[in-house]
Design a protein around this motif. Structure first.
Motif, mmCIF file in Angstrom:
data_model
loop_
_atom_site.group_PDB
_atom_site.id
_atom_site.type_symbol
_atom_site.label_atom_id
_atom_site.label_comp_id
_atom_site.label_asym_id
_atom_site.label_seq_id
_atom_site.Cartn_x
_atom_site.Cartn_y
_atom_site.Cartn_z
ATOM 1 N N LYS A 46 57.089 92.308 65.854
ATOM 2 C CA LYS A 46 56.114 93.202 66.484
ATOM 3 C C LYS A 46 56.753 94.029 67.592
ATOM 4 N N ALA A 47 57.680 93.412 68.315
ATOM 5 C CA ALA A 47 58.323 94.086 69.437
ATOM 6 C C ALA A 47 59.527 94.920 69.005
ATOM 7 N N GLY A 48 59.880 94.837 67.725
ATOM 8 C CA GLY A 48 61.036 95.581 67.240
ATOM 9 C C GLY A 48 62.346 95.031 67.758
ATOM 10 N N GLN A 49 62.358 93.740 68.103
ATOM 11 C CA GLN A 49 63.564 93.127 68.641
ATOM 12 C C GLN A 49 64.305 92.372 67.541
ATOM 13 N N ILE A 50 64.971 93.147 66.703
ATOM 14 C CA ILE A 50 65.715 92.622 65.557
ATOM 15 C C ILE A 50 67.099 93.249 65.567
ATOM 16 N N VAL A 51 68.097 92.431 65.372
ATOM 17 C CA VAL A 51 69.466 92.940 65.310
ATOM 18 C C VAL A 51 70.113 92.432 64.025
ATOM 19 N N PRO A 52 70.813 93.296 63.270
ATOM 20 C CA PRO A 52 71.479 92.860 62.036
ATOM 21 C C PRO A 52 72.533 91.792 62.334
ATOM 22 N N TRP A 53 72.631 90.839 61.428
ATOM 23 C CA TRP A 53 73.547 89.709 61.599
ATOM 24 C C TRP A 53 74.519 89.638 60.427
ATOM 25 N N ASP A 54 75.823 89.652 60.720
ATOM 26 C CA ASP A 54 76.848 89.441 59.702
ATOM 27 C C ASP A 54 76.981 87.941 59.482
ATOM 28 N N ALA A 55 76.189 87.409 58.557
ATOM 29 C CA ALA A 55 76.142 85.961 58.358
ATOM 30 C C ALA A 55 77.471 85.393 57.866
ATOM 31 N N VAL A 56 78.300 86.230 57.231
ATOM 32 C CA VAL A 56 79.670 85.836 56.868
ATOM 33 C C VAL A 56 80.590 86.803 57.608
ATOM 34 N N PRO A 57 80.944 86.487 58.847
ATOM 35 C CA PRO A 57 81.725 87.434 59.645
ATOM 36 C C PRO A 57 83.140 87.627 59.116
ATOM 37 N N ARG A 58 83.746 88.712 59.558
ATOM 38 C CA ARG A 58 85.148 88.968 59.225
ATOM 39 C C ARG A 58 85.985 88.308 60.309
ATOM 40 N N PHE A 59 86.769 87.326 59.911
ATOM 41 C CA PHE A 59 87.474 86.511 60.889
ATOM 42 C C PHE A 59 88.782 87.146 61.348
ATOM 43 N N SER A 60 88.625 88.182 62.165
ATOM 44 C CA SER A 60 89.750 88.839 62.834
ATOM 45 C C SER A 60 89.212 89.338 64.166
ATOM 46 N N TRP A 61 90.102 89.672 65.087
ATOM 47 C CA TRP A 61 89.642 90.203 66.373
ATOM 48 C C TRP A 61 88.874 91.499 66.148
ATOM 49 N N ALA A 62 89.389 92.336 65.249
ATOM 50 C CA ALA A 62 88.740 93.619 64.975
ATOM 51 C C ALA A 62 87.376 93.430 64.331
ATOM 52 N N GLY A 63 87.254 92.408 63.483
ATOM 53 C CA GLY A 63 85.993 92.176 62.808
ATOM 54 C C GLY A 63 84.952 91.530 63.701
ATOM 55 N N ALA A 64 85.395 90.691 64.639
ATOM 56 C CA ALA A 64 84.472 89.926 65.475
ATOM 57 C C ALA A 64 84.004 90.667 66.719
ATOM 58 N N ALA A 65 84.846 91.509 67.280
ATOM 59 C CA ALA A 65 84.485 92.186 68.531
ATOM 60 C C ALA A 65 83.155 92.937 68.455
ATOM 61 N N PRO A 66 82.925 93.730 67.402
ATOM 62 C CA PRO A 66 81.654 94.454 67.331
ATOM 63 C C PRO A 66 80.438 93.537 67.260
ATOM 64 N N LEU A 67 80.609 92.334 66.699
ATOM 65 C CA LEU A 67 79.491 91.400 66.606
ATOM 66 C C LEU A 67 79.039 90.975 68.004
ATOM 67 N N LEU A 68 79.996 90.693 68.872
ATOM 68 C CA LEU A 68 79.685 90.300 70.241
ATOM 69 C C LEU A 68 79.091 91.471 71.017
ATOM 70 N N GLU A 69 79.654 92.659 70.798
ATOM 71 C CA GLU A 69 79.159 93.848 71.502
ATOM 72 C C GLU A 69 77.716 94.149 71.117
ATOM 73 N N ASN A 70 77.431 94.097 69.825
ATOM 74 C CA ASN A 70 76.082 94.418 69.357
ATOM 75 C C ASN A 70 75.053 93.406 69.845
ATOM 76 N N LEU A 71 75.419 92.127 69.851
ATOM 77 C CA LEU A 71 74.487 91.115 70.315
ATOM 78 C C LEU A 71 74.266 91.255 71.819
ATOM 79 N N ALA A 72 75.324 91.561 72.544
ATOM 80 C CA ALA A 72 75.188 91.743 73.994
ATOM 81 C C ALA A 72 74.215 92.886 74.295
ATOM 82 N N LYS A 73 74.352 93.985 73.587
ATOM 83 C CA LYS A 73 73.459 95.133 73.804
ATOM 84 C C LYS A 73 72.018 94.776 73.446
ATOM 85 N N ALA A 74 71.847 94.030 72.362
ATOM 86 C CA ALA A 74 70.501 93.646 71.933
ATOM 87 C C ALA A 74 69.842 92.737 72.964
#
Length: 349
Positions: free
Chosen positions: A313-341
């Motif tokens: 209802k509040a529109g508080q949804i963030v996409p989740w990479d349930a099978v992340p890419r296990f590299s620094w380059a793949g993981a960094a955006p996941l942390l950034e996006n969750l932090a912003k959310a």
């Protein structure tokens, strides 16, 4: 740990058969090459990609050896993408798992992997062409390992034939912080010839470290924001266990407050709720499985129970990479996006 791909609650039971040709014929198709035996759990490469013997002890605690570093690697698509992030390129000759969408474009998990220059052995769960695998003359197979000895996306019914064709390396991707498989894949890539001191790699690691601090600060200032990692299917709403999934473990270590499911299914990966009970747990922010195999908000909109969730209802949804890419380059955006959310989320009653 990712959510299930079907209504079958047994993860290992989800693995489907790929090809079914005689092992002898497949070995012949490979032509003459050094024999190798799959290895298993922690350890490091004993030698780099320079000329000479190569060995690597994987997360099944078995040593994989060869006369020289393998130059023809086949991997799960997300694994291949991680190895590319660490600097491998021509060594990747084949992949399996979601690689291209119906529009022919690369699947998000492919990252910077050039999907047009590798042989795609299977493009979905349960697909793995043993014949194509033999034809690419593999020298090493690499994939995730969420459960002991369960090779991610390698079908159980053809596993024995597949493992006869080349040595295999499995890296643990469940029940440990996300940094562990990242570091293990980095070590493997280095043993195969990657330069971990290259600017591309060091910049990615620095970005990850900055993103981790960003998430830590966001979680600290969140004021009790409750996050739920979840996945939608036609008849079931899955709530992920933050004590099993590697990325969720890392997020929690950085201070994110997760919903903890109570009645866990086999493997303790998730609680499976009927849609009538989708509101069992309160959450201010949803981490929603973004894989093509999971229902997305536009699909879920037809479900009344979904629309009644406070976070929806509040529109508080963030996409989740349930099978992340296990590299620094793949993981960094996941942390950034969750932090912003988390920074923009509001506490809901």
């Amino acid at each position: 740990m990712p959510m299930p791909r079907t209504a079958d609650l047994s993860r290992r039971g989800l693995l489907a058969a790929a090809g079914a040709t005689a092992a002898g014929a497949l070995l012949a198709a490979c032509g003459g090459k050094d024999d190798g035996k799959g290895g298993a759990t922690s350890g490091e490469a004993k030698s780099g990609a320079a000329a000479g013997p190569w060995s690597f002890t994987d997360d099944r605690k078995k040593e994989v050896t060869a006369k020289a570093a393998p130059t023809r690697v086949v991997a799960f698509t997300g694994t291949a993408a991680a190895l590319v992030d660490f600097g491998l390129d021509k060594q990747i000759v084949g992949v399996f798992g979601e690689t291209k969408g119906t529009d022919g474009k690369p699947d998000p998990q492919a990252g910077d992997l050039n999907v047009d220059k590798v042989e795609i052995l299977g493009n979905a769960w349960g697909e793995f062409s043993v014949e194509k695998y033999a034809a690419v003359r593999p020298e090493l197979l690499v994939t995730h390992m969420y459960d002991p000895d369960a090779l991610w996306y390698v079908p159980d019914e053809s596993k024995d034939k597949i493992l006869q064709l080349a040595p295999s390396v499995a890296i643990t991707t469940g029940r440990v912080p996300m940094t562990q498989p990242i570091e293990r894949y980095a070590k493997l890539a280095e043993s195969l010839g990657a330069d971990l001191k290259a600017k591309k790699v060091t910049d990615a690691k620095a970005r990850y470290e900055a993103a981790a601090e960003q998430l830590r600060q966001a979680a600290k200032a969140a004021g009790g924001i409750k996050v739920m990692a979840c996945s939608g299917a036609a008849d079931i709403f899955y709530v992920s266990n933050p004590k099993i999934a590697t990325d969720l473990i890392t997020f929690a270590e950085l201070g994110v407050d997760f919903v903890q499911p109570e009645k866990l299914e086999a493997g303790d990966y998730f609680e499976a709720l009927s849609w009538e009970n989708a509101g069992k747990f309160h959450a201010d922010l949803l981490l929603l499985d973004k894989r093509s195999t999971a229902l997305q908000p536009k699909d879920l909109a037809a479900k009344p129970a979904w629309n009644q969730l406070p976070a929806v209802k509040a529109g508080q949804i963030v996409p989740w990479d349930a099978v992340p890419r296990f590299s620094w380059a793949g993981a960094a955006p996941l942390l950034e996006n969750l932090a912003k959310a988390i920074q923009s989320a509001k506490k809901l009653s």
